[in-house]
Design an enzyme around this catalytic site. Structure first.
Site, short mmCIF file in Angstrom:
data_model
loop_
_atom_site.label_atom_id
_atom_site.label_comp_id
_atom_site.label_asym_id
_atom_site.label_seq_id
_atom_site.Cartn_x
_atom_site.Cartn_y
_atom_site.Cartn_z
N ALA A 158 46.92 -23.27 -18.79
CA ALA A 158 47.06 -22.71 -20.14
C ALA A 158 45.77 -22.02 -20.54
O ALA A 158 44.68 -22.57 -20.35
CB ALA A 158 47.40 -23.82 -21.13
N LYS A 159 45.91 -20.82 -21.10
CA LYS A 159 44.74 -20.13 -21.63
C LYS A 159 44.60 -20.56 -23.10
O LYS A 159 45.07 -19.89 -24.03
CB LYS A 159 44.91 -18.61 -21.52
CG LYS A 159 43.63 -17.83 -21.78
CD LYS A 159 43.84 -16.35 -21.46
CE LYS A 159 42.61 -15.51 -21.80
NZ LYS A 159 41.47 -15.78 -20.90
N ALA A 160 44.00 -21.72 -23.27
CA ALA A 160 43.92 -22.36 -24.58
C ALA A 160 42.49 -22.30 -25.13
O ALA A 160 41.52 -22.39 -24.37
CB ALA A 160 44.37 -23.82 -24.47
N TYR A 164 37.94 -23.37 -23.70
CA TYR A 164 36.76 -22.51 -23.68
C TYR A 164 35.53 -23.17 -24.29
O TYR A 164 34.45 -22.57 -24.29
CB TYR A 164 37.09 -21.16 -24.32
CG TYR A 164 37.88 -20.30 -23.35
CD1 TYR A 164 37.24 -19.34 -22.58
CD2 TYR A 164 39.23 -20.51 -23.14
CE1 TYR A 164 37.95 -18.59 -21.64
CE2 TYR A 164 39.95 -19.77 -22.21
CZ TYR A 164 39.30 -18.81 -21.47
OH TYR A 164 39.99 -18.07 -20.54
#
Length: 310
Positions: A158-160, A164
């Site tokens: 998931a690019k959550a 980051y």
């Protein structure tokens, strides 16, 4: 600093840049509950075109599903069209597009399920992420002391937004120690990825890249490189990459929407190859930029024209 554009898309309508605000007690602020994408729109002789628009939209919807944000409220087709509309409305020729799905203002607690889901899409001008000269000369990087997300902690697929925070630690440590970027290892001690880039290692003409199981985000540009390598007859394998392979590689390079294809000239002060861009990275760059800039045929249908053909 960002240069504001005129409009941002919010839940189906355009609002002014300065109106795109959220409450300080929105769930996303305290708990990082967002998923997002970074997408480039390139200038071509036929006008602006968005790179792999459908794949980016699909990944964002997948990321939302993983975090039980199924009710985004818009179909993939509507979100894709909204991004094309946004570029048109802001009269952009080339830009970076940032769609984001977030949990907004409602209850304050770890349980996010009663909070509303908001969708924003913004765009702005953005050049080379690691600098213009980096595309030819390469960048100096280090192996980070921060490990990438371990399996079954936070989902790496998931690019959550929350993921980051780990990336920020990697990036800040690298900058503090005089490097442009950091490379993180996975929980098993193998090469994973940069703070916001996938990584490729070349040895004896063969490309090695960590598999998805090494806590890497399945990058859209990464996938493009896999395809271009096959097109160009460059051997490539997705495999576990030991840290020490970075030091004896002929070439190492990053890929990503922001980084595009950026060579690495040294790792931990050890020169990579001849200490600048190598022939494999250069060949892939020429093919990649030729396609996205419209100089070569778009044989894989990667570009979505912003303006309909006359």
């Amino acid at each position: 600093m960002l240069t504001p554009t005129e409009k941002i898309w919010h839940n189906g309508r355009f609002i002014r840049w300065d109106e795109a605000t959220i409450h300080v007690l929105s769930h996303v602020v305290s708990y990082g509950s967002s998923v997002f994408e970074g997408i480039r729109c390139y200038s071509t002789p036929a006008g602006p075109a968005i790179f792999r628009l459908r794949e980016h939209v699909r990944r964002m919807i997948d990321s939302a599903k993983i975090y039980r944000m199924e009710n985004v409220g818009f179909t993939a087709d509507r979100l894709a069209e909204a991004m094309l509309e946004l570029v048109r409305v802001n009269k952009m020729d080339a830009c970076y597009i940032r769609p984001i799905v977030l949990r907004g203002y409602g209850e304050v607690g770890v349980n996010p399920l009663k909070n509303p889901i908001d969708v924003y899409i913004a765009c702005w001008e953005w050049g080379q992420y690691l600098g213009e000269e980096a595309l030819a000369e390469g960048v100096d990087v280090c192996v980070s002391s921060w490990t990438r997300l371990a399996p079954n902690t936070l989902p790496a697929l998931a690019k959550a937004g929350a993921n980051y925070m780990n990336s920020q630690l990697i990036k800040m440590e690298a900058l503090a120690n005089g490097y442009s970027e950091g490379i993180a290892l996975d929980a098993a001690g193998y090469v994973s990825e940069g703070s916001g880039e996938n990584i490729f290692v070349v040895r004896d003409g063969k490309i090695h890249t960590p598999p998805v199981g090494a806590s890497v985000l399945p990058g859209i540009t990464r996938d493009a490189i896999l395809t271009l390598a096959r097109d160009l007859g460059i051997p490539l394998v997705e495999t576990i990459v030991p840290r020490e392979m970075l030091y004896i590689a002929d070439e190492v390079f990053f890929s990503g929407t922001a980084a595009e294809i950026t060579p690495i000239r040294s790792v931990d002060r050890i020169p990579v190859g001849k200490g600048r861009r190598g022939p494999v990275a250069e060949k892939l760059q020429k093919e990649f930029f030729g396609i996205v800039n419209g100089a070569k045929p778009d044989r894989h249908s990667w570009l979505s024209p912003v303006h309909a053909a006359a």
